[in-house]
Design a protein around this motif. Structure first.
Motif, PDB file in Angstrom:
ATOM      1  N   GLU A  73       0.830  -1.184   0.000  1.00  0.00           N
ATOM      2  CA  GLU A  73       0.000   0.000   0.000  1.00  0.00           C
ATOM      3  C   GLU A  73       0.862   1.231   0.000  1.00  0.00           C
ATOM      4  OE1 GLU A  73      -3.779  -1.329   1.894  1.00  0.00           O
ATOM      5  OE2 GLU A  73      -3.483   0.633   2.807  1.00  0.00           O
ATOM      6  N   GLY A  75       0.540   5.399  -0.365  1.00  0.00           N
ATOM      7  CA  GLY A  75      -0.350   6.548  -0.438  1.00  0.00           C
ATOM      8  C   GLY A  75      -1.813   6.157  -0.463  1.00  0.00           C
ATOM      9  N   PHE A  92      13.353  -1.306  -2.208  1.00  0.00           N
ATOM     10  CA  PHE A  92      13.348   0.141  -2.388  1.00  0.00           C
ATOM     11  C   PHE A  92      12.269   0.364  -3.438  1.00  0.00           C
ATOM     12  CE2 PHE A  92      14.275   3.597  -5.269  1.00  0.00           C
ATOM     13  CZ  PHE A  92      14.531   4.662  -4.433  1.00  0.00           C
ATOM     14  N   LEU A 101      13.872  -1.901  -6.291  1.00  0.00           N
ATOM     15  CA  LEU A 101      15.209  -2.474  -6.228  1.00  0.00           C
ATOM     16  C   LEU A 101      15.228  -3.387  -5.027  1.00  0.00           C
ATOM     17  CD1 LEU A 101      17.327   0.739  -6.879  1.00  0.00           C
ATOM     18  CD2 LEU A 101      17.188  -1.271  -8.356  1.00  0.00           C
ATOM     19  N   ILE A 103      16.465  -5.225  -1.765  1.00  0.00           N
ATOM     20  CA  ILE A 103      17.337  -4.948  -0.619  1.00  0.00           C
ATOM     21  C   ILE A 103      17.583  -6.277   0.067  1.00  0.00           C
ATOM     22  CG2 ILE A 103      17.496  -3.761   1.598  1.00  0.00           C
ATOM     23  CD1 ILE A 103      17.220  -1.879  -0.720  1.00  0.00           C
ATOM     24  N   PHE A 125       9.342  -4.077   5.508  1.00  0.00           N
ATOM     25  CA  PHE A 125      10.499  -3.180   5.505  1.00  0.00           C
ATOM     26  C   PHE A 125      10.602  -2.639   4.099  1.00  0.00           C
ATOM     27  CE2 PHE A 125      15.391  -2.872   5.518  1.00  0.00           C
ATOM     28  CZ  PHE A 125      15.353  -1.548   5.891  1.00  0.00           C
ATOM     29  N   GLU A 126      10.307  -1.369   3.942  1.00  0.00           N
ATOM     30  CA  GLU A 126      10.325  -0.760   2.617  1.00  0.00           C
ATOM     31  C   GLU A 126      11.045   0.573   2.670  1.00  0.00           C
ATOM     32  OE1 GLU A 126       6.262  -2.555   0.554  1.00  0.00           O
ATOM     33  OE2 GLU A 126       6.212  -0.563   1.430  1.00  0.00           O
ATOM     34  N   ILE A 127      11.802   0.846   1.632  1.00  0.00           N
ATOM     35  CA  ILE A 127      12.490   2.122   1.525  1.00  0.00           C
ATOM     36  C   ILE A 127      11.851   2.881   0.368  1.00  0.00           C
ATOM     37  CG2 ILE A 127      14.685   3.258   1.018  1.00  0.00           C
ATOM     38  CD1 ILE A 127      14.893  -0.169   2.381  1.00  0.00           C
ATOM     39  N   TYR A 128      11.495   4.122   0.624  1.00  0.00           N
ATOM     40  CA  TYR A 128      10.822   4.926  -0.394  1.00  0.00           C
ATOM     41  C   TYR A 128      11.721   6.060  -0.869  1.00  0.00           C
ATOM     42  CZ  TYR A 128       7.109   2.556   2.110  1.00  0.00           C
ATOM     43  OH  TYR A 128       6.335   1.606   2.729  1.00  0.00           O
ATOM     44  N   GLY A 129      11.647   6.340  -2.150  1.00  0.00           N
ATOM     45  CA  GLY A 129      12.441   7.436  -2.690  1.00  0.00           C
ATOM     46  C   GLY A 129      12.241   7.554  -4.181  1.00  0.00           C
ATOM     47  N   TYR A 130      13.244   8.063  -4.866  1.00  0.00           N
ATOM     48  CA  TYR A 130      13.147   8.233  -6.310  1.00  0.00           C
ATOM     49  C   TYR A 130      14.306   7.521  -6.986  1.00  0.00           C
ATOM     50  CZ  TYR A 130       9.550  11.418  -4.949  1.00  0.00           C
ATOM     51  OH  TYR A 130       8.416  11.930  -4.389  1.00  0.00           O
ATOM     52  N   CYS A 131      13.973   6.743  -7.996  1.00  0.00           N
ATOM     53  CA  CYS A 131      14.995   5.966  -8.688  1.00  0.00           C
ATOM     54  C   CYS A 131      15.825   6.879  -9.591  1.00  0.00           C
ATOM     55  CB  CYS A 131      14.352   4.848  -9.495  1.00  0.00           C
ATOM     56  SG  CYS A 131      13.469   5.423 -10.957  1.00  0.00           S
ATOM     57  N   HIS A 132      16.839   6.336 -10.204  1.00  0.00           N
ATOM     58  CA  HIS A 132      17.729   7.143 -11.043  1.00  0.00           C
ATOM     59  C   HIS A 132      16.955   7.870 -12.141  1.00  0.00           C
ATOM     60  CE1 HIS A 132      20.930   4.521  -9.238  1.00  0.00           C
ATOM     61  NE2 HIS A 132      21.423   5.724  -9.076  1.00  0.00           N
ATOM     62  N   THR A 135      14.810  10.820 -10.486  1.00  0.00           N
ATOM     63  CA  THR A 135      15.459  11.879  -9.720  1.00  0.00           C
ATOM     64  C   THR A 135      15.852  12.973 -10.708  1.00  0.00           C
ATOM     65  OG1 THR A 135      16.319  10.374  -8.047  1.00  0.00           O
ATOM     66  CG2 THR A 135      17.478  12.468  -8.313  1.00  0.00           C
TER      67      THR A 135
END
Lengths: 136, 136
Positions: A73, A75, A92, A101, A103, A125-132, A135
């Motif tokens: 899930e 947002g 990720f 990606l 982990i 366990f999840e890491i959120y961000g912006y991929c290459h 970004t």
DNA sequence: TTGATAAATCAGAATGGTTCCGATTTGCAA
DNA sequence: TTGCAAATCGGAACCATTCTGATTTATCAA
């Protein structure tokens, strides 16, 4: 997990083989990232303009139950992707495109020592961000 | 975080001091576990029978934005709890009652090595299960 | 190849959590 | 005490998802 294996699982469990089912799986296999039910529905509408919302949601739930897809899930919306083969791992997740990606770090062994005596059911366990690509 | 501090934050930011706001905070402080918006609404209805759904949701969003509450999604529903004081940590969450236990293990340092070059925004590490009271 | 049957799909209504809106009330600063 | 922005209200709207009952279709036995 790949398309052939997914279809095998479907048949093994006695589920019917329909164009909608296969095309849905095909799309998910190609994309190989987290997609919302809506995104999947929209893609399916390209091929089957009149496909029912229900059909997409029902099959997504079925695939998840059969271990073909994994669900998370983000947002407030459920997202789905083809399940990965590699052993236990986490992701990720790109908040823009849903790309993942793997982990290969999992702290659950350590954690279990802290939590002895409790009934542990699951963990996330999840890491959120912006991929290459996403970004700026 | 405690009730006094929460009220201080509210005033500091120029938000008005109302009975509904304080009683909501009081309830959340007392319970000290993850609750759904509905559960909080129901409790509020005991004190303010005609309270609007909107008031509860609006204030929950405000408190989260101000760092008074933390939010997580369990089974498709948003849950809220008073934010913890202790430094960075994660939670074991009881799937039955929402009670939490702090986990002082965080693998992010290791993970960042695996993910260099990506924009990391956030991460979530939660353990789900049943607490001592809720395990049969 | 056909016919029976259970499964799959459909259209649309219903649900449930949440947010929006315009009108009214209220806390608070002047 | 008053004016005003903020808070609240009631109710509609929204959006993702699920349910329902009718129709279609894949599958398999004859």
């Amino acid at each position: 997990m790949n398309l052939q294996e997914a279809i095998r699982i479907l048949k093994e469990h006695g589920y019917k083989y329909t164009g909608r089912r296969v095309d849905m799986l095909e799309f998910l296999a190609e994309e190989d990232r987290y997609l919302t039910a809506r995104e999947i529905l929209e893609e399916m509408r390209e091929i089957y303009p009149g496909i029912s919302v229900d059909t997409v949601y029902r099959n997504l739930a079925l695939y998840t139950e059969l271990g073909i897809l994994e669900e998370t899930e983000l947002g407030g919306e459920k997202h789905y992707r083809f399940i990965c083969d590699a052993g236990h791992h986490h992701h990720f997740i790109c908040l823009n495109c849903g790309k993942t990606l793997e982990i290969h770090v999992c702290p659950m062994e350590e954690v279990k020592k802290e939590l002895h005596g409790l009934t542990i059911q699951d963990h996330k366990f999840e890491i959120y961000g912006y991929c290459h690509d996403c970004t700026v």
